[in-house]
Design a protein around this motif. Structure first.
Motif, PDB file in Angstrom:
ATOM      1  N   GLY A  80       0.877  -1.148  -0.040  1.00 38.21           N
ATOM      2  CA  GLY A  80       0.131  -0.092   0.045  1.00 38.21           C
ATOM      3  C   GLY A  80       0.880   1.134  -0.123  1.00 38.21           C
ATOM      4  N   THR A  81       2.015   1.233   0.252  1.00 40.06           N
ATOM      5  CA  THR A  81       3.009   2.365   0.228  1.00 40.06           C
ATOM      6  C   THR A  81       4.053   2.275  -0.683  1.00 40.06           C
ATOM      7  OG1 THR A  81       4.241   1.487   1.994  1.00 40.06           O
ATOM      8  CG2 THR A  81       2.415   3.058   2.624  1.00 40.06           C
ATOM      9  N   THR A  82       5.328   1.685  -0.354  1.00 40.03           N
ATOM     10  CA  THR A  82       6.318   1.683  -1.300  1.00 40.03           C
ATOM     11  C   THR A  82       6.012   0.599  -2.499  1.00 40.03           C
ATOM     12  OG1 THR A  82       7.458   0.061   0.247  1.00 40.03           O
ATOM     13  CG2 THR A  82       8.053   2.338   0.504  1.00 40.03           C
ATOM     14  N   MET A  83       5.272  -0.173  -2.290  1.00 37.81           N
ATOM     15  CA  MET A  83       4.980  -1.318  -3.188  1.00 37.81           C
ATOM     16  C   MET A  83       4.288  -0.636  -4.402  1.00 37.81           C
ATOM     17  SD  MET A  83       3.522  -5.109  -2.740  1.00 37.81           S
ATOM     18  CE  MET A  83       4.733  -5.361  -1.098  1.00 37.81           C
ATOM     19  N   LYS A  84       3.522   0.347  -4.045  1.00 36.66           N
ATOM     20  CA  LYS A  84       2.583   1.149  -5.082  1.00 36.66           C
ATOM     21  C   LYS A  84       3.262   2.620  -5.387  1.00 36.66           C
ATOM     22  CE  LYS A  84      -0.520  -2.132  -4.892  1.00 36.66           C
ATOM     23  NZ  LYS A  84      -0.486  -2.980  -6.273  1.00 36.66           N
ATOM     24  N   GLY A  85       4.379   2.860  -5.145  1.00 35.65           N
ATOM     25  CA  GLY A  85       5.114   4.034  -5.208  1.00 35.65           C
ATOM     26  C   GLY A  85       5.630   4.122  -6.541  1.00 35.65           C
ATOM     27  N   ALA A  86       5.665   5.193  -7.124  1.00 25.44           N
ATOM     28  CA  ALA A  86       6.317   5.563  -8.206  1.00 25.44           C
ATOM     29  C   ALA A  86       7.699   4.777  -8.549  1.00 25.44           C
ATOM     30  CB  ALA A  86       6.497   7.037  -8.580  1.00 25.44           C
TER      31      ALA A  86
END
Length: 208
Positions: free
Chosen positions: A37-43
């Motif tokens: 939900g955070t770094t895994m979906k970050g740009a």
């Protein structure tokens, strides 16, 4: 072109399969732990894997995703580990057959059953795995004679197929057949498998 293996994962994911594969290789690698939900979906990570999922690896300027593909890639990239039959070895057909059977029909059949989906009998020919029972019976033929999928030779196919069977037994998505239990017991006791579990388990308390 970097020879470093960069491993993107989360300890509560299928990245555990790739961790085991990396430990079997015996090559150095760097782990980047991604958060759901955070770094895994970050740009930054989406530029590596647009699906925003783990695991993934970077090696020699190439990104590889999908567990079976990563296992196959690493086995070929580091032939000295002896985890894949050579291109001219007839055993390579069996190796590839069962690795990708687990990635396709096994994964699809287990997911469909868990979701309560079932193709009607007259349309099962349209489904790659036919039905769940057919898949289970076919999978058993890969491991019932053993000790490994290639007979006496352990390979990357055992890492991938074995992980699927191990989880299937743990989460009750595969039946408790003696052939499955015996096979899982043999391979899950390997030193590399034990190291991989310890490394991933150690990351869990810090990320919950």
């Amino acid at each position: 072109m970097s020879e470093e293996i960069v491993f993107y994962t989360n300890p509560m994911s299928r990245g555990r399969i790739v961790r085991w594969m990396l430990e079997e290789l015996g090559q150095p690698y760097r782990t980047e732990v991604m958060d759901y939900g955070t770094t895994m979906k970050g740009a930054d990570y989406l530029a590596i894997n647009p699906m925003g999922k783990v695991p993934a690896i970077r090696h020699r300027g190439v990104t590889v995703t999908e567990c079976a593909a990563i296992c196959a890639y690493l086995a070929d990239a580091f032939p000295q580990a002896g985890l894949a039959p050579a291109l001219d070895d007839a055993a390579r057909g069996t190796y590839l057959r069962w690795m990708f059977f687990a990635a396709g029909p096994v994964d699809s059949a287990v997911t469909a059953r868990s979701m309560g989906w079932q193709a009607p009998p007259e349309r099962q020919g349209m489904v790659g795995y036919g039905n769940y029972e057919q898949m289970v019976d076919a999978l058993e033929t890969a491991v019932e004679t053993g000790p490994y999928i290639l007979g006496e030779r352990f390979s990357a196919a055992d890492v991938y197929v074995g992980s699927q069977i191990g989880w299937g037994l743990q989460f009750k998505t595969l039946p408790e057949r003696e052939s499955f239990r015996a096979y899982a017991g043999r391979i899950m006791g390997r030193p590399a498998a034990q190291r991989a579990r310890e490394l991933d388990d150690a990351l869990i308390p810090a990320r919950t």
